[in-house]
Design a protein around this motif. Structure first.
Motif, PDB file in Angstrom:
ATOM      1  N   UNK A 296       0.833  -1.210   0.000  1.00 54.30           N
ATOM      2  CA  UNK A 296       0.000   0.000   0.000  1.00 54.30           C
ATOM      3  C   UNK A 296       0.865   1.257   0.000  1.00 54.30           C
ATOM      4  N   UNK A 297       1.944   1.234   0.779  1.00 52.28           N
ATOM      5  CA  UNK A 297       2.822   2.406   0.848  1.00 52.28           C
ATOM      6  C   UNK A 297       3.454   2.686  -0.520  1.00 52.28           C
ATOM      7  N   UNK A 298       3.889   1.640  -1.201  1.00 49.53           N
ATOM      8  CA  UNK A 298       4.479   1.828  -2.523  1.00 49.53           C
ATOM      9  C   UNK A 298       3.430   2.276  -3.535  1.00 49.53           C
ATOM     10  N   UNK A 299       2.222   1.738  -3.416  1.00 47.20           N
ATOM     11  CA  UNK A 299       1.154   2.142  -4.338  1.00 47.20           C
ATOM     12  C   UNK A 299       0.830   3.623  -4.171  1.00 47.20           C
ATOM     13  N   UNK A 300       0.791   4.088  -2.933  1.00 45.57           N
ATOM     14  CA  UNK A 300       0.504   5.504  -2.690  1.00 45.57           C
ATOM     15  C   UNK A 300       1.628   6.383  -3.231  1.00 45.57           C
ATOM     16  N   UNK A 301       2.882   5.925  -3.095  1.00 40.54           N
ATOM     17  CA  UNK A 301       4.001   6.685  -3.639  1.00 40.54           C
ATOM     18  C   UNK A 301       3.904   6.778  -5.170  1.00 40.54           C
ATOM     19  N   UNK A 302       3.314   5.756  -5.780  1.00 39.07           N
ATOM     20  CA  UNK A 302       3.165   5.735  -7.237  1.00 39.07           C
ATOM     21  C   UNK A 302       1.906   6.459  -7.697  1.00 39.07           C
ATOM     22  N   UNK A 303       1.169   7.061  -6.754  1.00 35.25           N
ATOM     23  CA  UNK A 303      -0.033   7.796  -7.106  1.00 35.25           C
ATOM     24  C   UNK A 303      -1.281   6.955  -7.146  1.00 35.25           C
ATOM     25  N   UNK A 304      -1.181   5.721  -6.643  1.00 38.48           N
ATOM     26  CA  UNK A 304      -2.351   4.851  -6.560  1.00 38.48           C
ATOM     27  C   UNK A 304      -2.864   4.858  -5.131  1.00 38.48           C
ATOM     28  N   UNK A 305      -4.073   4.446  -4.935  1.00 42.86           N
ATOM     29  CA  UNK A 305      -4.620   4.402  -3.586  1.00 42.86           C
ATOM     30  C   UNK A 305      -4.230   3.131  -2.861  1.00 42.86           C
ATOM     31  N   UNK A 306      -4.264   3.198  -1.526  1.00 48.01           N
ATOM     32  CA  UNK A 306      -4.059   1.995  -0.727  1.00 48.01           C
ATOM     33  C   UNK A 306      -5.113   0.964  -1.099  1.00 48.01           C
ATOM     34  N   UNK A 307      -4.707  -0.285  -1.209  1.00 48.30           N
ATOM     35  CA  UNK A 307      -5.631  -1.328  -1.621  1.00 48.30           C
ATOM     36  C   UNK A 307      -5.676  -1.531  -3.117  1.00 48.30           C
ATOM     37  N   UNK A 308      -4.834  -0.800  -3.850  1.00 50.50           N
ATOM     38  CA  UNK A 308      -4.808  -0.967  -5.304  1.00 50.50           C
ATOM     39  C   UNK A 308      -4.399  -2.379  -5.690  1.00 50.50           C
ATOM     40  N   UNK A 309      -3.596  -3.010  -4.831  1.00 49.70           N
ATOM     41  CA  UNK A 309      -3.186  -4.400  -5.043  1.00 49.70           C
ATOM     42  C   UNK A 309      -3.583  -5.201  -3.810  1.00 49.70           C
ATOM     43  N   UNK A 310      -4.343  -6.249  -3.991  1.00 52.55           N
ATOM     44  CA  UNK A 310      -4.717  -7.148  -2.899  1.00 52.55           C
ATOM     45  C   UNK A 310      -3.672  -8.262  -2.842  1.00 52.55           C
ATOM     46  N   UNK A 311      -2.700  -8.129  -1.929  1.00 54.46           N
ATOM     47  CA  UNK A 311      -1.582  -9.068  -1.885  1.00 54.46           C
ATOM     48  C   UNK A 311      -2.063 -10.484  -1.595  1.00 54.46           C
ATOM     49  N   UNK A 312      -3.003 -10.634  -0.683  1.00 55.40           N
ATOM     50  CA  UNK A 312      -3.510 -11.974  -0.365  1.00 55.40           C
ATOM     51  C   UNK A 312      -4.131 -12.639  -1.588  1.00 55.40           C
ATOM     52  N   UNK A 313      -4.839 -11.870  -2.391  1.00 54.51           N
ATOM     53  CA  UNK A 313      -5.448 -12.430  -3.607  1.00 54.51           C
ATOM     54  C   UNK A 313      -4.381 -12.844  -4.604  1.00 54.51           C
ATOM     55  N   UNK A 314      -3.324 -12.048  -4.694  1.00 57.18           N
ATOM     56  CA  UNK A 314      -2.217 -12.401  -5.591  1.00 57.18           C
ATOM     57  C   UNK A 314      -1.568 -13.700  -5.126  1.00 57.18           C
ATOM     58  N   UNK A 315      -1.348 -13.820  -3.826  1.00 52.18           N
ATOM     59  CA  UNK A 315      -0.752 -15.045  -3.283  1.00 52.18           C
ATOM     60  C   UNK A 315      -1.635 -16.247  -3.595  1.00 52.18           C
TER      61      UNK A 315
END
Length: 271
Positions: free
Chosen positions: A71-90
């Motif tokens: 989430x922190x990296x997504x926000x730095x990239x201009x995306x919102x927190x939750x843009x990537x669901x890590x558990x779903x990816x796993x």
């Protein structure tokens, strides 16, 4: 279901029992979402930096919270927190073609240990939401008595409290793992018998049986392995604190080594 037993053995998970899909599949997918084509190595490095910094400040829960790091990296990239669901990816990548057992005979050996009266526990520095899918994919979920994760406990190896929670009232205690810091130094600090399980180990069996030259070679190997793992080991650590009680290269070697350790594998030993 947890069984009561006077003998308990805990296993690390990643690179001890399984090869997970995190580096090869999960991180690249996270990178694809966040970087829009930028090199994924930057994302991997940033994730690991956040992980290590949390460990250095003693915050185990934060260290293994990959959703928060993402989430922190997504926000730095201009995306919102939750843009990537890590558990779903796993979960998407927790399939037999991408997740596998390190040792072919893992399940038969775990069954034999349980049949012999051992309570078998997985003690992993990871969150349950990431570890359960891979445990189910490899068939390990139904082959152990208990799974304990960092978010279950609020502690992570090498904290002695993680080991204490896993062993409960057992009087014979053994921990098996591949990391020099989390598994070997951690077990020794918790007064638990330690078994290093690595396929590249120069010697197998009880370390008490090595001669002085072999012990020196083993110490050098342990330091090299710790460096390769980027292990967090305080400068004042004594070499003896990194030395396991025994080493196996394959899980099939574990039962006879446990028999050889005998009374050494007790909570009565001194840290």
């Amino acid at each position: 279901m947890t069984r009561r037993s006077t003998r308990a053995i805990t296993f690390d998970l990643d690179d001890t029992l399984i090869r997970n899909a995190f580096g090869s599949w999960v991180i690249p997918e996270i990178a694809e979402h966040i970087t829009n084509g930028d090199p994924e190595a930057d994302v991997a490095r940033s994730l690991q930096q956040r992980h290590r910094k949390a460990l250095e400040r003693g915050d185990a829960l934060a260290a293994y919270d990959w959703q928060a790091h993402t989430d922190a990296l997504a926000e730095e990239a201009g995306l919102g927190a939750g843009a990537v669901d890590v558990a779903a990816v796993v979960r998407r990548h927790a399939v037999p073609s991408k997740v596998r057992l390190v040792h072919e005979k893992t399940i038969p050996v775990l069954r034999s240990l349980r049949d012999d009266g051992w309570r078998v526990v997985i003690l992993t520095n990871g969150f349950r939401v990431y570890q359960e899918p891979v445990l189910r994919s490899t068939g390990l979920w139904d082959e152990v008595d208990q799974v304990l994760t960092t978010d279950d406990l609020g502690w992570a190896k090498p904290d002695p409290r993680a080991f204490a929670a896993a062993f409960g009232g057992a009087t014979t205690t053994v921990h098996v793992g591949d990391r020099i810091d989390h598994d070997i130094r951690g077990a020794r600090g918790a007064a638990v018998t330690s078994v290093l399980m690595r396929q590249d180990a120069p010697f197998v069996g009880r370390m008490a049986e090595l001669d002085p030259d072999q012990l020196a070679e083993m110490r050098g190997y342990l330091l090299e392995a710790a460096a390769a793992q980027r292990a967090a080991i305080p400068a004042a650590t004594e070499p003896a604190d990194l030395m396991p009680d025994a080493v196996v290269a394959d899980i099939v070697e574990l039962p006879p080594v446990l028999d050889e350790l005998g009374k050494e594998a007790t909570t009565a030993r001194q840290p």
